[in-house]
Write a protein that holds these residues in place. Structure first.
Motif, PDB file in Angstrom:
ATOM      1  N   THR A 137      61.540  14.436  27.900  1.00  0.00           N
ATOM      2  CA  THR A 137      60.987  14.210  28.750  1.00  0.00           C
ATOM      3  C   THR A 137      60.697  15.434  29.839  1.00  0.00           C
ATOM      4  O   THR A 137      61.412  16.503  29.606  1.00  0.00           O
ATOM      5  CB  THR A 137      61.873  13.366  29.855  1.00  0.00           C
ATOM      6  OG1 THR A 137      63.132  13.987  29.908  1.00  0.00           O
ATOM      7  CG2 THR A 137      62.289  11.910  29.186  1.00  0.00           C
ATOM      8  N   TYR A 138      59.691  15.598  30.399  1.00  0.00           N
ATOM      9  CA  TYR A 138      59.369  16.788  31.366  1.00  0.00           C
ATOM     10  C   TYR A 138      58.690  16.142  32.572  1.00  0.00           C
ATOM     11  O   TYR A 138      57.783  15.524  32.551  1.00  0.00           O
ATOM     12  CB  TYR A 138      58.099  17.421  30.675  1.00  0.00           C
ATOM     13  CG  TYR A 138      57.654  18.431  31.398  1.00  0.00           C
ATOM     14  CD1 TYR A 138      58.520  19.718  31.322  1.00  0.00           C
ATOM     15  CD2 TYR A 138      56.570  18.792  32.262  1.00  0.00           C
ATOM     16  CE1 TYR A 138      58.001  20.987  32.159  1.00  0.00           C
ATOM     17  CE2 TYR A 138      56.004  19.709  32.728  1.00  0.00           C
ATOM     18  CZ  TYR A 138      56.731  20.936  32.930  1.00  0.00           C
ATOM     19  OH  TYR A 138      56.513  21.910  33.613  1.00  0.00           O
ATOM     20  N   GLN A 139      59.700  16.444  33.552  1.00  0.00           N
ATOM     21  CA  GLN A 139      59.288  16.057  34.949  1.00  0.00           C
ATOM     22  C   GLN A 139      59.299  14.417  34.829  1.00  0.00           C
ATOM     23  O   GLN A 139      60.154  13.897  34.577  1.00  0.00           O
ATOM     24  CB  GLN A 139      57.981  16.678  35.498  1.00  0.00           C
ATOM     25  CG  GLN A 139      58.161  18.222  35.766  1.00  0.00           C
ATOM     26  CD  GLN A 139      56.933  18.727  36.714  1.00  0.00           C
ATOM     27  OE1 GLN A 139      56.066  18.151  36.633  1.00  0.00           O
ATOM     28  NE2 GLN A 139      57.136  19.846  36.696  1.00  0.00           N
ATOM     29  N   ASN A 140      58.301  13.666  35.118  1.00  0.00           N
ATOM     30  CA  ASN A 140      58.138  12.398  35.200  1.00  0.00           C
ATOM     31  C   ASN A 140      57.384  11.953  33.983  1.00  0.00           C
ATOM     32  O   ASN A 140      57.014  10.756  33.815  1.00  0.00           O
ATOM     33  CB  ASN A 140      57.397  11.771  36.311  1.00  0.00           C
ATOM     34  CG  ASN A 140      56.093  12.225  36.471  1.00  0.00           C
ATOM     35  OD1 ASN A 140      55.578  13.260  35.831  1.00  0.00           O
ATOM     36  ND2 ASN A 140      55.173  11.491  37.292  1.00  0.00           N
ATOM     37  N   LEU A 141      57.037  12.800  33.006  1.00  0.00           N
ATOM     38  CA  LEU A 141      56.603  12.372  31.817  1.00  0.00           C
ATOM     39  C   LEU A 141      57.417  12.303  30.556  1.00  0.00           C
ATOM     40  O   LEU A 141      58.398  13.093  30.448  1.00  0.00           O
ATOM     41  CB  LEU A 141      55.417  13.827  31.494  1.00  0.00           C
ATOM     42  CG  LEU A 141      54.418  13.857  32.274  1.00  0.00           C
ATOM     43  CD1 LEU A 141      53.638  15.032  31.983  1.00  0.00           C
ATOM     44  CD2 LEU A 141      53.308  12.807  32.578  1.00  0.00           C
ATOM     45  N   ASN A 142      57.324  11.225  29.861  1.00  0.00           N
ATOM     46  CA  ASN A 142      58.060  10.839  28.904  1.00  0.00           C
ATOM     47  C   ASN A 142      57.195  11.062  27.456  1.00  0.00           C
ATOM     48  O   ASN A 142      56.002  11.050  27.480  1.00  0.00           O
ATOM     49  CB  ASN A 142      58.600   9.747  28.627  1.00  0.00           C
ATOM     50  CG  ASN A 142      59.404   9.151  29.622  1.00  0.00           C
ATOM     51  OD1 ASN A 142      60.338   9.914  30.203  1.00  0.00           O
ATOM     52  ND2 ASN A 142      59.242   7.921  30.522  1.00  0.00           N
ATOM     53  N   VAL A 143      57.803  11.566  26.383  1.00  0.00           N
ATOM     54  CA  VAL A 143      57.101  11.914  25.155  1.00  0.00           C
ATOM     55  C   VAL A 143      57.714  11.115  24.117  1.00  0.00           C
ATOM     56  O   VAL A 143      58.875  11.120  23.637  1.00  0.00           O
ATOM     57  CB  VAL A 143      57.179  13.276  24.557  1.00  0.00           C
ATOM     58  CG1 VAL A 143      56.466  13.445  23.434  1.00  0.00           C
ATOM     59  CG2 VAL A 143      56.627  14.231  25.630  1.00  0.00           C
ATOM     60  N   SER A 144      57.015  10.032  23.449  1.00  0.00           N
ATOM     61  CA  SER A 144      57.194   9.241  22.289  1.00  0.00           C
ATOM     62  C   SER A 144      56.739   9.561  20.987  1.00  0.00           C
ATOM     63  O   SER A 144      55.601  10.186  21.023  1.00  0.00           O
ATOM     64  CB  SER A 144      57.108   7.735  22.735  1.00  0.00           C
ATOM     65  OG  SER A 144      57.807   7.043  23.605  1.00  0.00           O
TER      66      SER A 144
END
Length: 134
Positions: free
Chosen positions: A61-68
């Motif tokens: 996660t970075y700030q309000n972004l998720n990485v799947s």
């Protein structure tokens, strides 16, 4: 609510094979998503040791972004930058994109070391995004 999704296919040698953005663009730096995906590639390698599944769920996660992430048996990584979204919808999107990628690899005219530049592939990925993400 405007939500942007960034999807990338990264080859086994960390070379980008395909990228696309879905949804309504906000006033964000377009390169931010590329940076977030690049930073998460090491976490994909770490997550592979913890499971034997292709779908790795949210790995960063970075700030309000998720990485799947989703990793194919040939170590090609499908990466999705997103905000909050159903895990099942993301899994279905990855499964559809993996099938499209395999069909592309079966094309005798496709060079696996080159980025995918097919309008048909792009249209099908966009259709999957509309079906499962947007």
């Amino acid at each position: 609510m405007s939500v942007t999704y960034y999807f990338a296919i990264v080859g086994a040698a960390d070379s980008p094979l395909y990228e696309a953005e879905f949804g309504v663009q906000r006033n964000e730096n377009k390169h931010l998503h590329q940076f977030v995906v690049h930073a998460a590639l090491d976490l994909v390698e770490d997550a592979l040791f913890a499971t034997n599944s292709c779908y790795l769920k949210t790995i960063d996660t970075y700030q309000n972004l998720n990485v799947s992430a989703y990793v194919t048996p040939s170590n090609v990584r499908l990466m999705l930058v997103h905000e909050v979204k159903s895990e099942e919808a993301i899994r279905a999107f990855f499964a559809g994109c993996h099938e499209l990628f395999v069909r592309t690899l079966l094309n005798p005219f496709y060079d696996p070391s080159m980025p995918i530049q097919s309008r048909a592939f792009d249209a099908k990925v966009n259709a999957l995004a509309k079906k499962f993400l947007i």
